[in-house]
Write an enzyme that holds these catalytic residues in place. Structure first.
Site, PDB file in Angstrom:
ATOM      1  N   HIS A  45      -9.850  -0.539  -1.511  1.00 37.33           N
ATOM      2  CA  HIS A  45     -10.288  -0.123  -0.181  1.00 37.33           C
ATOM      3  C   HIS A  45     -11.570   0.715  -0.210  1.00 37.33           C
ATOM      4  CE1 HIS A  45      -6.044  -0.690   1.846  1.00 37.33           C
ATOM      5  NE2 HIS A  45      -6.603  -1.827   1.422  1.00 37.33           N
TER       6      HIS A  45
ATOM      7  N   ASN B  95       0.830  -1.201   0.000  1.00 30.85           N
ATOM      8  CA  ASN B  95       0.000   0.000   0.000  1.00 30.85           C
ATOM      9  C   ASN B  95       0.869   1.257   0.000  1.00 30.85           C
ATOM     10  OD1 ASN B  95      -2.692  -1.033   0.060  1.00 30.85           O
ATOM     11  ND2 ASN B  95      -2.335  -1.730   2.143  1.00 30.85           N
TER      12      ASN B  95
ATOM     13  N   CYS C 267      -5.296  -7.421  -3.312  1.00 29.29           N
ATOM     14  CA  CYS C 267      -5.731  -7.102  -1.952  1.00 29.29           C
ATOM     15  C   CYS C 267      -6.875  -8.037  -1.595  1.00 29.29           C
ATOM     16  CB  CYS C 267      -6.186  -5.643  -1.881  1.00 29.29           C
ATOM     17  SG  CYS C 267      -6.885  -5.143  -0.295  1.00 29.29           S
ATOM     18  N   HIS C 268      -6.902  -8.508  -0.367  1.00 27.82           N
ATOM     19  CA  HIS C 268      -7.912  -9.491   0.030  1.00 27.82           C
ATOM     20  C   HIS C 268      -9.185  -8.868   0.592  1.00 27.82           C
ATOM     21  CE1 HIS C 268      -5.036  -9.497   3.689  1.00 27.82           C
ATOM     22  NE2 HIS C 268      -5.944  -8.569   3.875  1.00 27.82           N
TER      23      HIS C 268
END
Length: 450
Positions: free
Chosen positions: A200, A148, A170-171
Site C-alpha cells: 500500500h 489486511n 495484493c492487486h
C-alpha cells in the site's frame, strides 16, 4: 495428483467468486480439489453454491468440499488462500466511529493507523491458529495471504511461524499500472515496470515502453489537468518524484500531511470514512449473490485472471514463469529498509516456487516514508508476540496520521476505548491497561511447530 486449494474465510463471497473464476479458467486447474472454510454456516453454504455455479460456468469439474472445521479443511492442502475478516462489518464500524469522536480522520483504516493496528490485533490470534494447524496437517503448503493489514500479518507470521511458506498478495500495483497506462493512452501490455516498497506504499521506480521512460508523458498529462492534481498520490508524486502504488484514499492516511487539515481534505477531494460504505456495499453484494443463486446453477465469470493467487498456483503447478509483486520478509531485498519486516518486491514464480528479487536501495525520500510506515507495523506485531499492551499505544503514537492529529494522552485514551470496544477479539494479555501491566509474557503461537 490434483492439488488441493483451501480458501479460509470463503464466506467473503465476492472474493471467493473472483478467485475461483480465475483458478478454474486455467485448463490445467479445472479438476483441482477446492476446500471452502468459514465459521459462518450460512456464508459457507453460499460459498459452496458459488463454487459449484462458477465451475459450471467455467466448464470445469473441480471437487468441492465445504467445512466449518478448519483443521479438517487444511488437511493435505497444497495451497491455502486466506481472506478472513475478523469481526466483520461491526468491527470495521467501531474502528471508524470511535477514532472519529477524538477528531481522528481515517479513509480505509486497514493498514496502519489505529484502524490497521486494531484490525491486526484481532487478526493475529486467528493467523496463529491457522499456522498451528498448517504445521500439523499441511506443513509444506503455501499460505497465500490477502487479509489486511498485509505488512503486519506477513511480519507476524514470520515471527511466530518462520518455517511457514508465506506470500502476501495484493492487486494494488497491478491496478496502479493499468490506471497509469490509461492516463497516458499507452496499452498496458506494451509496458514494463519495476515497483518496490511496502504494501500500500510501494513506488513505481521504472515505467517504460520499448526503453522509453513514460514518466514524462505522465507529467504532461498532469500539467494539462488541474483536477488530476487534486488527488493525494498525484500530489505525492509531484513532490517525491515516484508514483505511489495505492489509491489516494489509502495513501492519505499513511502520512501526516493531509487528513488533519480540512483545507487539504477539500483541496485533494479525500473521502473520509470511505471504507464504511465499501463494507456496507460488500454486505449488499453478498445478499444479491445469495438471492441470484436461488434461481441459477451458473454464474457469469470474469476470465481475465488478474488476481495473483490463481497465477501463483498456476505457475507452481505448470512451471509457467511470471513476475508479480509479492509481500515477503525483507532479508536484504531492500537494503535501506529494516530486515525482518514485510516488504513488497517483484517476485519470480516458477515450478520451484517464489523467488523475491533484490531491489537494493530505494530512493531516500521513498525509504524514509516506508520506514515511518514500518514503525507501527513492527510495534503492533511486537505487542502481540510479547503480550505488551504498552506497545499497542506506542504503535499508535508513531503512526504518522495519528501523531499529527492527537496528543499522546488522547492516543492512550483512544487505544483504551478501542480495546474495550473490541472485547474478546483482542488477545487477553493486551486487554490489560498498560499502567497495571507488569512482566507481560509472550502470548501467541508458542510452539507452533510442535
Amino acid at each position: 495428483m490434483k492439488p488441493t486449494i483451501v480458501i479460509i474465510g470463503a464466506g467473503s463471497v465476492e472474493f471467493t467468486r473472483e478467485l475461483l473464476g480465475d483458478i478454474l479458467s486455467f485448463p490445467e486447474l479445472g479438476s483441482v480439489r477446492v476446500v471452502l472454510h468459514d465459521i459462518d454456516d450460512e456464508r459457507l453454504q453460499t460459498a459452496e453454491a458459488i463454487a459449484r455455479a462458477t465451475a459450471h460456468a467455467a466448464g470445469a469439474a473441480p471437487e468441492v468440499v465445504a467445512t466449518s472445521d478448519r483443521r479438517r479443511a487444511l488437511d493435505g492442502a497444497n495451497y491455502v488462500i486466506n481472506v478472513i475478516a475478523v469481526g466483520m462489518h461491526e468491527a470495521t464500524v467501531r474502528d471508524f466511529e470511535i477514532p472519529a469522536r477524538y477528531g481522528l480522520n481515517q479513509t480505509i483504516a486497514d493498514t496502519i493507523g489505529v484502524g490497521g493496528i486494531f484490525r491486526g490485533l484481532r487478526t493475529f490470534p486467528v493467523l496463529a491458529g491457522i499456522a498451528r494447524d498448517m504445521a500439523a496437517v499441511c506443513p509444506d503448503a503455501w499460505l497465500l495471504n490477502y487479509t489486511n493489514p498485509m505488512a503486519m500479518n506477513v511480519t507476524f507470521l514470520h515471527r511466530v511461524a518462520p518455517q511457514l511458506k508465506v506470500l502476501g498478495l495484493c492487486h494494488s500495483v497491478y491496478w496502479t499500472m493499468v490506471g497509469l497506462c490509461e492516463l497516458i493512452d499507452v496499452p498496458y501490455d506494451e509496458v514494463s515496470y519495476w515497483s518496490a516498497g511496502v504494501n500500500h506504499q510501494a513506488w513505481v521506480l521504472r515505467w517504460e515502453r520499448g526503453g522509453e521512460n513514460l514518466y514524462p508523458l505522465l507529467d504532461q498529462r498532469i500539467a494539462a489537468d488541474p483536477e488530476l492534481r487534486r488527488r493525494v498520490r498525484v500530489d505525492m508524486y509531484r513532490r517525491l518524484g515516484y508514483y505511489p502504488t495505492e489509491t489516494s484514499e489509502h495513501s492519505s492516511e499513511y502520512v501526516g500531511w493531509y487528513l488533519h487539515r480540512p483545507d487539504e481534505i477539500e483541496r485533494l477531494r479525500i473521502n473520509v470514512g470511505e471504507y464504511v460504505s465499501i463494507s456496507e456495499a460488500n454486505i449488499a453484494e453478498y445478499r444479491r449473490v445469495r438471492a441470484e443463486l436461488a434461481d441459477t446453477q451458473s454464474l457469469t465469470i470474469d476470465t481475465s485472471s488478474t488476481e495473483y493467487a490463481p497465477q501463483v498456483i498456476h505457475s507452481f503447478e505448470t512451471g509457467t514463469p511470471r513476475v508479480i509483486s509479492a509481500n515477503v520478509i525483507n532479508d536484504g531485498l531492500i537494503t535501506n529498509l529494516p530486515d525482518g519486516l514485510a516488504v513488497e518486491v517483484p517476485t519470480l514464480l516458477d515450478s520451484l516456487g517464489a523467488h523475491p528479487m533484490k531491489v537494493g536501495d530505494l530512493p531516500p525520500q521513498c525509504a524514509a516514508l516506508n520506514r515511518n510506515f514500518l514503525g507501527p507495523v513492527d510495534l503492533a506485531v511486537r505487542a502481540a508476540v510479547d503480550g505488551d499492551p504498552r506497545l499497542v499505544r506506542a504503535a499508535a503514537m508513531v503512526d504518522p496520521n495519528t501523531a499529527a492529529t492527537l496528543t499522546v494522552d488522547q492516543i492512550a485514551e483512544l487505544c483504551d476505548e478501542l480495546t474495550s470496544a473490541h472485547g474478546d477479539l483482542i488477545p487477553k494479555e493486551l486487554r490489560t491497561r498498560p499502567d497495571v501491566a507488569a512482566g507481560a509474557a509472550p502470548i501467541l503461537a508458542r510452539d507452533i511447530a510442535n
